[in-house]
Scaffold this active site. Structure first.
Site, PDB file in Angstrom:
ATOM      1  N   TYR A   9      -8.594 -42.229  14.355  1.00 49.38           N
ATOM      2  CA  TYR A   9      -8.548 -40.788  13.867  1.00 49.38           C
ATOM      3  C   TYR A   9      -9.499 -40.704  12.596  1.00 49.38           C
ATOM      4  CZ  TYR A   9      -4.404 -40.211  16.678  1.00 49.38           C
ATOM      5  OH  TYR A   9      -3.593 -39.924  17.760  1.00 49.38           O
ATOM      6  N   ILE A  10      -9.860 -41.713  11.804  1.00 50.76           N
ATOM      7  CA  ILE A  10     -10.769 -41.424  10.706  1.00 50.76           C
ATOM      8  C   ILE A  10     -12.297 -41.911  10.822  1.00 50.76           C
ATOM      9  CG2 ILE A  10     -11.278 -42.019   8.396  1.00 50.76           C
ATOM     10  CD1 ILE A  10      -8.622 -40.132   8.827  1.00 50.76           C
ATOM     11  N   THR A  80      -3.980 -49.699   8.816  1.00 49.61           N
ATOM     12  CA  THR A  80      -3.252 -50.375   7.695  1.00 49.61           C
ATOM     13  C   THR A  80      -1.793 -50.122   7.998  1.00 49.61           C
ATOM     14  OG1 THR A  80      -3.656 -48.558   6.531  1.00 49.61           O
ATOM     15  CG2 THR A  80      -4.882 -50.607   5.918  1.00 49.61           C
ATOM     16  N   ARG A 149      -9.426 -37.744   3.058  1.00 50.97           N
ATOM     17  CA  ARG A 149      -8.404 -36.987   2.718  1.00 50.97           C
ATOM     18  C   ARG A 149      -8.127 -35.879   3.685  1.00 50.97           C
ATOM     19  NH1 ARG A 149     -10.385 -35.407  -3.229  1.00 50.97           N
ATOM     20  NH2 ARG A 149      -8.939 -36.605  -4.280  1.00 50.97           N
ATOM     21  N   LYS A 201      -5.218 -41.935  -3.964  1.00 53.90           N
ATOM     22  CA  LYS A 201      -4.800 -41.644  -2.495  1.00 53.90           C
ATOM     23  C   LYS A 201      -3.571 -41.583  -2.297  1.00 53.90           C
ATOM     24  CE  LYS A 201      -4.902 -41.386   1.725  1.00 53.90           C
ATOM     25  NZ  LYS A 201      -5.286 -40.246   2.750  1.00 53.90           N
ATOM     26  N   CYS A 255       0.852 -41.037   7.343  1.00 54.20           N
ATOM     27  CA  CYS A 255       0.442 -41.073   5.948  1.00 54.20           C
ATOM     28  C   CYS A 255       1.382 -40.710   4.948  1.00 54.20           C
ATOM     29  CB  CYS A 255      -0.897 -39.971   5.928  1.00 54.20           C
ATOM     30  SG  CYS A 255      -1.888 -40.063   7.280  1.00 54.20           S
TER      31      CYS A 255
HETATM   32  N1  SAJ Z   1       5.622 -30.842   6.894  1.00 57.16           N
HETATM   33  C1  SAJ Z   1       6.545 -30.188   6.408  1.00 57.16           C
HETATM   34  N2  SAJ Z   1       6.700 -29.053   5.539  1.00 57.16           N
HETATM   35  C2  SAJ Z   1       5.411 -28.807   4.959  1.00 57.16           C
HETATM   36  C3  SAJ Z   1       4.187 -29.298   5.274  1.00 57.16           C
HETATM   37  C4  SAJ Z   1       4.350 -30.561   6.090  1.00 57.16           C
HETATM   38  O1  SAJ Z   1       7.665 -30.387   6.823  1.00 57.16           O
HETATM   39  O2  SAJ Z   1       5.505 -27.669   4.422  1.00 57.16           O
HETATM   40  C5  SAJ Z   1       5.503 -32.042   7.554  1.00 57.16           C
HETATM   41  C6  SAJ Z   1       4.656 -31.887   8.674  1.00 57.16           C
HETATM   42  O3  SAJ Z   1       5.384 -31.238   9.778  1.00 57.16           O
HETATM   43  C7  SAJ Z   1       4.591 -33.005   9.222  1.00 57.16           C
HETATM   44  C8  SAJ Z   1       4.502 -33.954   7.923  1.00 57.16           C
HETATM   45  O4  SAJ Z   1       4.925 -33.081   6.874  1.00 57.16           O
HETATM   46  O5  SAJ Z   1       5.319 -33.756   9.918  1.00 57.16           O
HETATM   47  C9  SAJ Z   1       3.249 -34.231   7.210  1.00 57.16           C
HETATM   48  O6  SAJ Z   1       2.089 -33.219   7.594  1.00 57.16           O
HETATM   49  P1  SAJ Z   1       1.016 -32.722   6.601  1.00 57.16           P
HETATM   50  O7  SAJ Z   1       0.102 -31.678   7.525  1.00 57.16           O
HETATM   51  O8  SAJ Z   1       1.525 -32.365   5.584  1.00 57.16           O
HETATM   52  O9  SAJ Z   1      -0.104 -33.984   6.465  1.00 57.16           O
HETATM   53  P2  SAJ Z   1      -0.603 -35.149   7.348  1.00 57.16           P
HETATM   54  O10 SAJ Z   1       0.320 -36.241   7.313  1.00 57.16           O
HETATM   55  O11 SAJ Z   1      -1.182 -34.642   8.955  1.00 57.16           O
HETATM   56  O12 SAJ Z   1      -1.851 -35.401   6.407  1.00 57.16           O
HETATM   57  C10 SAJ Z   1      -1.964 -35.842   5.172  1.00 57.16           C
HETATM   58  C11 SAJ Z   1      -2.640 -35.055   4.188  1.00 57.16           C
HETATM   59  N3  SAJ Z   1      -2.258 -35.302   2.931  1.00 57.16           N
HETATM   60  C12 SAJ Z   1      -2.069 -34.216   1.950  1.00 57.16           C
HETATM   61  O13 SAJ Z   1      -1.861 -33.200   2.350  1.00 57.16           O
HETATM   62  C13 SAJ Z   1      -1.686 -34.652   0.610  1.00 57.16           C
HETATM   63  C14 SAJ Z   1      -3.978 -35.287   4.632  1.00 57.16           C
HETATM   64  O14 SAJ Z   1      -5.032 -34.588   3.572  1.00 57.16           O
HETATM   65  C15 SAJ Z   1      -4.448 -36.819   4.323  1.00 57.16           C
HETATM   66  O15 SAJ Z   1      -5.746 -37.139   4.626  1.00 57.16           O
HETATM   67  C16 SAJ Z   1      -3.541 -37.279   5.462  1.00 57.16           C
HETATM   68  O16 SAJ Z   1      -2.204 -37.275   5.061  1.00 57.16           O
HETATM   69  C17 SAJ Z   1      -3.899 -38.998   5.164  1.00 57.16           C
HETATM   70  O17 SAJ Z   1      -4.468 -39.611   6.110  1.00 57.16           O
HETATM   71  O18 SAJ Z   1      -3.493 -39.820   4.339  1.00 57.16           O
END
Ligand code: SAJ
Length: 406
Positions: A9-10, A80, A149, A201, A255
């Site tokens: 993915y990255i 990881t 990110r 991070k 993440c």
């Molecule tokens: N979620 C909620 N409520 C919200 C926002 C998200 O319940 O208001 C849930 C989502 O449905 C999902 C989970 O949280 O199940 C995570 O989703 P997400 O869209 O918040 O984030 P990820 O996991 O797809 O990506 C995150 C991001 N990190 C941050 O926003 C701080 C991304 O920028 C990172 O690159 C990624 O983790 C990573 O690879 O670490």
């Protein structure tokens, strides 16, 4: 030439971005099927804008292989995994990639680790490995940690426009890595030391986890007294210094639901808030189960096979199911011998759970209660087709009368 190690993915989108910007790139992955597919011009996952980027990169001459290349710049983006029982990171793929790079690299090569690692991992696992092989750090090889990110669903845009962090031991090497990333990254690139890069991070993802947990706790409080959590959050967010996130059926993905555990694992006495937040988010699939039970009782549904779960991906419009709330929910049901619930997700084309449907209409026809766990555009655009059903909407996307919420 850059050799990108790990085309998941990255690694894949990053390799494509470098290639598109005119840098010679070879992408390496040990998975022969994946290399075969990419070499034939077939992508291995879906993401907005990825097809186009792939085409551009192929035109610019990107190559894919299972072999590590002899060069002076490597980007390591291998998985990881974390060990569920101990909540610690398993660095085996990073260590193995670093070792194989050392087998082939040119003297003075820069090894950029992009994979998310727990703070201190480079000191703990990578430096000793390099020293053990007789390489002098800062002379024979240089280390950089440049954590990604980008957000699944908007990766290509974010690769270009997000600010980045580059952690290096030596400011000249940091500057070199910064120049490299600025070939496609149009935002600020902050150069710091390796430990700060690792820590920032994990802190970013932990911040989001804690804030989602706050929204989820509010959802539980509001449910207890029959208040509308979405309305309350909407109003509270009018305050200029309040920005509450949205409650949901749980936090999935590789993440946010994983990284905070690294801090809890390493600082158990200092992480009360972070641990509690993790527990709240992990409890949401059980909260959804409780809601399903309430609705089943109210409507005298006794047959579990009349329940249909919409969504297997961990969030909207992606095909990634890692740590997904639905998988967590099915696990909880399984523990209580509650089998037979039906499942559908338009993004998941292979059967990964029991009673998974491949056709939306068949799925809808067979159920009485629809539980919306993932807010794909597909369901938002097909709400007309589900109007006659009982609905538990864990993502707040339906505004029909009588729809149940978290
Ligand atoms: N979620 C909620 N409520 C919200 C926002 C998200 O319940 O208001 C849930 C989502 O449905 C999902 C989970 O949280 O199940 C995570 O989703 P997400 O869209 O918040 O984030 P990820 O996991 O797809 O990506 C995150 C991001 N990190 C941050 O926003 C701080 C991304 O920028 C990172 O690159 C990624 O983790 C990573 O690879 O670490």
């Amino acid at each position: 030439m850059i050799n990108v190690i790990g085309l998941g993915y990255i690694g894949l989108p990053t390799a494509l971005m470098f290639a598109k910007s005119g840098i010679e790139v070879v992408g390496t992955d040990l998975n022969e099927k994946l290399i075969d597919s990419l070499s034939k011009g077939k992508l291995t996952f879906e993401e907005d804008g990825l097809e186009e980027l792939f085409k551009d990169a192929v035109e610019k001459g990107i190559k894919f292989t299972t072999e590590y290349q002899k060069t002076d710049i490597y980007i390591i983006a291998v998985p990881t995994p974390y060990i569920n029982s101990s909540k610690k990171l398993d660095p085996k793929y990073v260590i193995s990639a670093v070792n194989t790079v050392l087998d082939v690299c040119e003297k003075g090569a820069v090894l950029i680790i992009e994979s998310t690692i727990s703070p201190g991992s480079i000191d703990k696992y990578v430096r000793p490995e390099i020293a053990g092989r007789g390489f002098e750090l800062g002379k024979d090889v240089h280390l950089v940690h440049a954590p990604e990110r980008i957000i699944p669903g908007n990766m290509i845009y974010e690769l270009e426009y997000n600010s980045r962090t580059v952690g290096a031991d030596d400011s000249l090497v940091g500057k070199k890595a910064k120049e490299l990333y600025s070939s496609f990254c149009k935002s600020e690139i902050v150069v710091t030391d390796i430990r700060s890069a690792e820590m920032s991070k994990v802190v970013e993802n932990t911040y989001r986890d804690v804030n989602i947990a706050f929204a989820n706790e509010l959802a539980k409080i509001c449910r207890n007294d029959n208040m509308d959590v979405y309305e309350i959050i909407r109003i509270a967010n009018k305050h200029p210094r309040v920005n509450i996130l949205q409650p949901g059926p749980g936090v999935g993905g590789h993440c946010i639901s994983v990284d905070p555990w690294f801090l809890v694992g390493d600082y158990p006495d200092l992480t009360n808030l972070i641990l509690t937040a993790r527990k709240i988010n992990d409890s949401m699939p059980t909260h959804v189960l409780g809601r399903i039970r309430d609705i089943m009782r109210e409507h005298k549904i006794t047959d579990i096979s009349k329940i249909g779960i919409y969504g297997l991906a961990y969030k909207e419009n992606v095909d990634d199911t890692r740590e997904s709330p639905t998988l967590q929910l099915l696990e909880r049901m399984d523990e209580h011998l509650a089998f037979g619930v039906k499942v559908y997700d338009p993004f998941i084309k292979e059967r990964i759970v029991d009673h998974q449907f491949m056709n939306f209409e068949d799925f809808i026809n067979e159920i009485e209660l629809l539980v919306i766990i993932t807010a794909h555009d597909h369901i938002k655009n097909n709400l007309d087709l589900v109007k006659g059903k009982l609905i538990l909407d864990a993502k707040n996307i339906c505004d029909f009368d009588g729809v149940y919420k978290l």
